[in-house]
Design a protein around this motif. Sequence first.
Motif, mmCIF file in Angstrom:
data_model
loop_
_atom_site.group_PDB
_atom_site.id
_atom_site.type_symbol
_atom_site.label_atom_id
_atom_site.label_comp_id
_atom_site.label_asym_id
_atom_site.label_seq_id
_atom_site.Cartn_x
_atom_site.Cartn_y
_atom_site.Cartn_z
ATOM 1 N N ARG A 99 0.825 -1.211 0.000
ATOM 2 C CA ARG A 99 0.000 0.000 0.000
ATOM 3 C C ARG A 99 0.857 1.259 0.000
ATOM 4 N NH1 ARG A 99 -5.259 0.811 3.921
ATOM 5 N NH2 ARG A 99 -5.694 2.974 3.448
ATOM 6 N N ASN A 100 2.032 1.193 0.618
ATOM 7 C CA ASN A 100 2.933 2.347 0.659
ATOM 8 C C ASN A 100 3.811 2.455 -0.578
ATOM 9 O OD1 ASN A 100 2.058 3.329 3.121
ATOM 10 N ND2 ASN A 100 3.616 2.250 4.307
ATOM 11 N N GLY A 101 3.602 1.557 -1.537
ATOM 12 C CA GLY A 101 4.397 1.601 -2.748
ATOM 13 C C GLY A 101 5.783 1.000 -2.601
ATOM 14 N N GLN A 102 6.009 0.264 -1.517
ATOM 15 C CA GLN A 102 7.302 -0.378 -1.265
ATOM 16 C C GLN A 102 7.230 -1.820 -1.787
ATOM 17 O OE1 GLN A 102 6.996 0.368 2.929
ATOM 18 N NE2 GLN A 102 8.353 2.140 2.850
ATOM 19 N N SER A 103 7.263 -1.937 -3.099
ATOM 20 C CA SER A 103 6.980 -3.224 -3.733
ATOM 21 C C SER A 103 7.940 -4.326 -3.300
ATOM 22 C CB SER A 103 7.014 -3.075 -5.257
ATOM 23 O OG SER A 103 5.991 -2.212 -5.693
ATOM 24 N N GLN A 104 9.234 -4.036 -3.266
ATOM 25 C CA GLN A 104 10.186 -5.079 -2.914
ATOM 26 C C GLN A 104 10.035 -5.510 -1.461
ATOM 27 O OE1 GLN A 104 12.060 -6.717 -5.238
ATOM 28 N NE2 GLN A 104 12.204 -8.099 -3.479
ATOM 29 N N ASP A 105 9.737 -4.573 -0.565
ATOM 30 C CA ASP A 105 9.484 -4.920 0.839
ATOM 31 C C ASP A 105 8.244 -5.801 0.953
ATOM 32 O OD1 ASP A 105 11.674 -3.497 1.635
ATOM 33 O OD2 ASP A 105 10.552 -1.718 2.271
ATOM 34 N N ALA A 106 7.240 -5.503 0.163
ATOM 35 C CA ALA A 106 6.013 -6.311 0.170
ATOM 36 C C ALA A 106 6.312 -7.731 -0.302
ATOM 37 C CB ALA A 106 4.956 -5.667 -0.721
ATOM 38 N N ILE A 107 7.084 -7.849 -1.367
ATOM 39 C CA ILE A 107 7.442 -9.173 -1.900
ATOM 40 C C ILE A 107 8.244 -9.957 -0.871
ATOM 41 C CG2 ILE A 107 8.842 -10.349 -3.642
ATOM 42 C CD1 ILE A 107 8.087 -7.969 -5.528
ATOM 43 N N THR A 108 9.196 -9.288 -0.215
ATOM 44 C CA THR A 108 10.035 -9.955 0.782
ATOM 45 C C THR A 108 9.201 -10.463 1.945
ATOM 46 O OG1 THR A 108 11.947 -8.584 0.212
ATOM 47 C CG2 THR A 108 11.965 -9.644 2.372
ATOM 48 N N ALA A 109 8.309 -9.623 2.475
ATOM 49 C CA ALA A 109 7.481 -10.024 3.620
ATOM 50 C C ALA A 109 6.505 -11.134 3.238
ATOM 51 C CB ALA A 109 6.722 -8.813 4.154
ATOM 52 N N ALA A 110 5.879 -11.002 2.080
ATOM 53 C CA ALA A 110 4.904 -12.019 1.656
ATOM 54 C C ALA A 110 5.591 -13.350 1.360
ATOM 55 C CB ALA A 110 4.150 -11.525 0.426
ATOM 56 N N THR A 111 6.772 -13.307 0.757
ATOM 57 C CA THR A 111 7.511 -14.539 0.469
ATOM 58 C C THR A 111 7.954 -15.216 1.757
ATOM 59 O OG1 THR A 111 8.292 -13.634 -1.638
ATOM 60 C CG2 THR A 111 9.510 -15.499 -0.736
ATOM 61 N N ARG A 112 8.382 -14.422 2.705
ATOM 62 C CA ARG A 112 8.750 -14.982 4.010
ATOM 63 C C ARG A 112 7.547 -15.636 4.671
ATOM 64 N NH1 ARG A 112 9.680 -11.490 9.154
ATOM 65 N NH2 ARG A 112 10.163 -13.078 10.703
ATOM 66 N N TYR A 113 6.402 -14.988 4.565
ATOM 67 C CA TYR A 113 5.178 -15.563 5.120
ATOM 68 C C TYR A 113 4.887 -16.923 4.482
ATOM 69 C CZ TYR A 113 0.327 -16.099 6.572
ATOM 70 O OH TYR A 113 -0.826 -16.591 7.112
ATOM 71 N N LEU A 114 4.993 -16.984 3.166
ATOM 72 C CA LEU A 114 4.706 -18.237 2.457
ATOM 73 C C LEU A 114 5.690 -19.335 2.841
ATOM 74 C CD1 LEU A 114 3.907 -16.676 -1.014
ATOM 75 C CD2 LEU A 114 2.296 -17.979 0.392
ATOM 76 N N ASN A 115 6.925 -18.965 3.100
ATOM 77 C CA ASN A 115 7.921 -19.953 3.519
ATOM 78 C C ASN A 115 7.645 -20.474 4.927
ATOM 79 O OD1 ASN A 115 9.370 -19.805 1.115
ATOM 80 N ND2 ASN A 115 10.700 -18.167 1.854
ATOM 81 N N LEU A 116 7.157 -19.585 5.799
ATOM 82 C CA LEU A 116 6.893 -19.974 7.190
ATOM 83 C C LEU A 116 5.538 -20.640 7.386
ATOM 84 C CD1 LEU A 116 8.233 -16.794 9.057
ATOM 85 C CD2 LEU A 116 9.272 -19.078 9.046
ATOM 86 N N TYR A 117 4.538 -20.174 6.624
ATOM 87 C CA TYR A 117 3.164 -20.649 6.838
ATOM 88 C C TYR A 117 2.506 -21.052 5.513
ATOM 89 C CZ TYR A 117 4.283 -17.679 10.874
ATOM 90 O OH TYR A 117 4.902 -17.076 11.935
ATOM 91 N N PRO A 118 3.064 -22.012 4.803
ATOM 92 C CA PRO A 118 2.560 -22.341 3.451
ATOM 93 C C PRO A 118 1.130 -22.897 3.429
ATOM 94 C CG PRO A 118 4.127 -23.989 4.202
ATOM 95 C CD PRO A 118 4.194 -22.883 5.189
ATOM 96 N N GLN A 119 0.679 -23.445 4.538
ATOM 97 C CA GLN A 119 -0.651 -24.047 4.576
ATOM 98 C C GLN A 119 -1.676 -23.193 5.316
ATOM 99 O OE1 GLN A 119 -1.034 -26.756 2.759
ATOM 100 N NE2 GLN A 119 1.173 -26.756 2.354
ATOM 101 N N SER A 120 -1.315 -21.977 5.670
ATOM 102 C CA SER A 120 -2.228 -21.156 6.461
ATOM 103 C C SER A 120 -3.366 -20.617 5.607
ATOM 104 C CB SER A 120 -1.469 -19.982 7.090
ATOM 105 O OG SER A 120 -1.209 -18.992 6.118
#
Length: 288
Positions: A99-120
Amino acid sequence: MDFAHHFGLKKLARGGMIALSLGLSGLLLSACQNDPDIDITKLKADTDPPDVLYRQGLANLNAGKTTEAARKFDAIDREHPFSEYARKALVMKAFVAYRNGQSQDAITAATRYLNLYPQSEDAAYAQYIVGLAYSKQIPTVTQDQKPAFKTIEAMQTVIDKYPTSEYVEDARAKLRFAKDQLAGKEMQVGRYYLERKEYLAAASRFRTVVEQYPTTNQVEEALARLVETYFAMGVTSEAQTAAAVLGHNYPDSQWYADSYKLLQGNGLEPRENGGSWISRAGKNLIGA
């Protein structure tokens, strides 16, 4: 130095410190009042319980205070990494960054989430955020299209892995846009070669559009350019086939009218050769 004099100095120093503290408080209050993104909950160290911090983050987010919202979600991630709210805060960090236009930060956080919680339950949303963030980075067709490739990859994962999620419809739309961009890039390069009479190179680019991006908005022109290119090369059978496929799928297209005129002016007409790659590819076109 007597005790009274010493006590007086200490009292004076203490009074000065109090005055300084009050002055700083006034400055802080003034700064807070002027800060458009100050925390609407409270000003204190982020040591509250994770559920409190999470609610404060949401409150700031709902009030449009995205910087403070991100700070609260960061605090949960940092101070309470093994709590249930840490999982929720991580996907919210990704959303706020997007939302803040920080695309790479968004990708990093979302990818980390998927790695930690892939079945959530929020995994589909995290994957969708990855796609959205890449989609935001897609440049004009004159520039490198790596973000478009990444958008396709991310959104195709949403569609394939989470087919019942609410994000599939928009994922398909973003996928189409990214493919249109890639097809547009191929057309740009193809036209460049055509203008310079490098016909083999031009035909290769136009063929890529027809075969790899058959449902994009670039296909009509690609077929017309193939008519023009093959005719210039003297490969009239392929030129006629390209015109026939174009006419079958887009009979009212100006591109078809131009292609028909080119052939007719040279004693030819659209005629499909079933053994041509163009004929085979034509079965996958949007108008087929």
